[in-house]
Design a protein around this motif. Structure first.
Motif, short mmCIF file in Angstrom:
data_model
loop_
_atom_site.label_atom_id
_atom_site.label_comp_id
_atom_site.label_asym_id
_atom_site.label_seq_id
_atom_site.Cartn_x
_atom_site.Cartn_y
_atom_site.Cartn_z
N TRP A 38 11.56 9.53 18.24
CA TRP A 38 11.99 7.84 18.62
C TRP A 38 13.09 7.83 17.58
CZ3 TRP A 38 10.44 3.50 21.50
CH2 TRP A 38 9.67 3.72 22.52
N ASN A 39 14.33 7.35 18.23
CA ASN A 39 15.35 6.88 17.22
C ASN A 39 15.90 8.14 16.83
OD1 ASN A 39 15.19 4.05 17.88
ND2 ASN A 39 13.31 4.26 16.72
N GLY B 171 6.45 10.55 18.76
CA GLY B 171 6.72 9.43 18.07
C GLY B 171 5.99 9.13 16.56
N SER B 172 6.27 8.40 15.99
CA SER B 172 5.64 8.08 14.67
C SER B 172 4.07 8.11 14.72
CB SER B 172 5.94 6.83 13.99
OG SER B 172 7.59 6.99 13.65
N TYR B 173 3.46 7.47 15.52
CA TYR B 173 1.98 7.47 15.87
C TYR B 173 1.33 8.99 15.85
CZ TYR B 173 -2.43 5.59 17.32
OH TYR B 173 -3.67 5.09 17.36
N GLU B 174 2.20 10.07 16.06
CA GLU B 174 1.58 11.19 16.00
C GLU B 174 1.86 12.23 14.50
OE1 GLU B 174 3.46 9.90 18.89
OE2 GLU B 174 1.36 9.57 19.67
N VAL C 4 11.31 6.58 12.59
CA VAL C 4 12.19 5.26 12.60
C VAL C 4 11.40 4.28 13.62
CG1 VAL C 4 14.06 4.11 12.86
CG2 VAL C 4 14.28 6.31 11.50
N LEU C 5 10.98 3.27 12.97
CA LEU C 5 10.53 2.20 14.07
C LEU C 5 11.29 1.01 14.04
CD1 LEU C 5 6.95 2.72 12.98
CD2 LEU C 5 7.38 2.81 15.28
N HIS D 87 4.71 -4.26 18.09
CA HIS D 87 4.19 -2.82 18.20
C HIS D 87 4.83 -2.03 17.04
CE1 HIS D 87 2.06 -0.18 20.39
NE2 HIS D 87 3.12 0.63 20.30
N1 RBF Z 1 7.50 5.46 18.14
C1 RBF Z 1 8.68 5.64 16.80
O1 RBF Z 1 8.46 6.44 16.38
N2 RBF Z 1 9.35 4.69 16.87
C2 RBF Z 1 9.61 3.51 17.61
O2 RBF Z 1 10.36 2.45 17.23
C3 RBF Z 1 8.55 3.38 18.74
N3 RBF Z 1 8.35 2.30 19.50
C4 RBF Z 1 7.58 2.11 20.49
C5 RBF Z 1 7.38 1.05 21.22
C6 RBF Z 1 6.39 0.86 22.08
C7 RBF Z 1 6.20 -0.33 23.04
C8 RBF Z 1 5.45 1.90 22.48
C9 RBF Z 1 4.44 1.77 23.40
C10 RBF Z 1 5.58 3.21 21.50
C11 RBF Z 1 6.65 3.41 20.62
N4 RBF Z 1 6.89 4.58 19.86
C12 RBF Z 1 7.75 4.38 18.77
C13 RBF Z 1 5.98 5.71 20.20
C14 RBF Z 1 4.64 5.72 19.28
O3 RBF Z 1 4.91 6.37 17.94
C15 RBF Z 1 3.85 7.01 20.29
O4 RBF Z 1 4.55 7.92 20.27
C16 RBF Z 1 3.26 6.38 21.35
O5 RBF Z 1 2.87 5.31 21.30
C17 RBF Z 1 2.38 7.55 21.96
O6 RBF Z 1 1.25 7.68 21.10
#
Ligand code: RBF
Length: 148
Positions: free
Chosen positions: A13-14, A46-49, A71-72, A79
């Motif tokens: 992401w980003n 994404g950052s969650y992983e 980067v979020l 979120h």
């Molecule tokens: N992951 C990021 O690394 N940066 C983000 O800005 C970001 N924004 C997200 C916004 C939304 C609404 C959702 C649902 C997920 C976002 N994610 C972002 C992805 C997140 O880290 C992860 O990959 C997903 O939620 C799948 O587990």
């Protein structure tokens, strides 16, 4: 003692900002004497992983430190904050559970310009900062192992 190895985990992401942090981290590690082939990079969605991927790297026993980058950017909801907090807590847990230093290079910002400024702009580069911290922490961890 074998040459230090570093794992970088990075979120797509980003990606444009994350890539700049990854590049700066690599560059700084190499300037600190780390060989290019002693740095392994893994991309995640994404950052969650990031935490589970950091756990795989730390558990492997192959790395002296793990650097995590993401980067979020705030959208219409909070979120970004939830994911940033989950990532930070997850990364800390990996560090405490494994004893391997884990560097938190996840930016949580209100707008893209703030990410720009912190990935090689007016506010420096979080990638380089994390790399210096990683080298420092890897040294402390090695000292610690020598004491036990
Ligand atoms: N992951 C990021 O690394 N940066 C983000 O800005 C970001 N924004 C997200 C916004 C939304 C609404 C959702 C649902 C997920 C976002 N994610 C972002 C992805 C997140 O880290 C992860 O990959 C997903 O939620 C799948 O587990």
């Amino acid at each position: 003692m074998s040459a230090p190895r570093y794992a970088i985990v990075a979120a797509r992401w980003n990606e444009r900002y994350v890539q700049r942090m990854v590049d700066a981290a690599r560059d700084t590690l190499q300037r600190s004497g780390v060989e290019a082939d002693a740095i392994d990079l893994t991309w995640v969605p994404g950052s969650y992983e990031l935490p589970v991927t950091a756990a795989w790297a730390a558990d492997s026993g192959r790395y002296d430190a793990v650097l995590a980058f993401g980067v979020l950017i705030k959208g219409e909801t909070e979120h970004f904050r939830l994911v940033a907090e989950a990532a930070a807590q997850g990364l800390m847990r990996v560090a405490l559970d494994t004893g391997v230093p884990v560097l938190n290079g996840v930016l949580a910002v209100y707008e893209a310009a703030q990410a720009e400024a912190r990935s090689g702009g007016d506010h420096g580069n979080m990638g380089a900062q994390c790399a210096l911290a990683a080298v420092h922490m890897a040294g402390l961890a090695a000292e610690q192992r020598g004491r036990t």
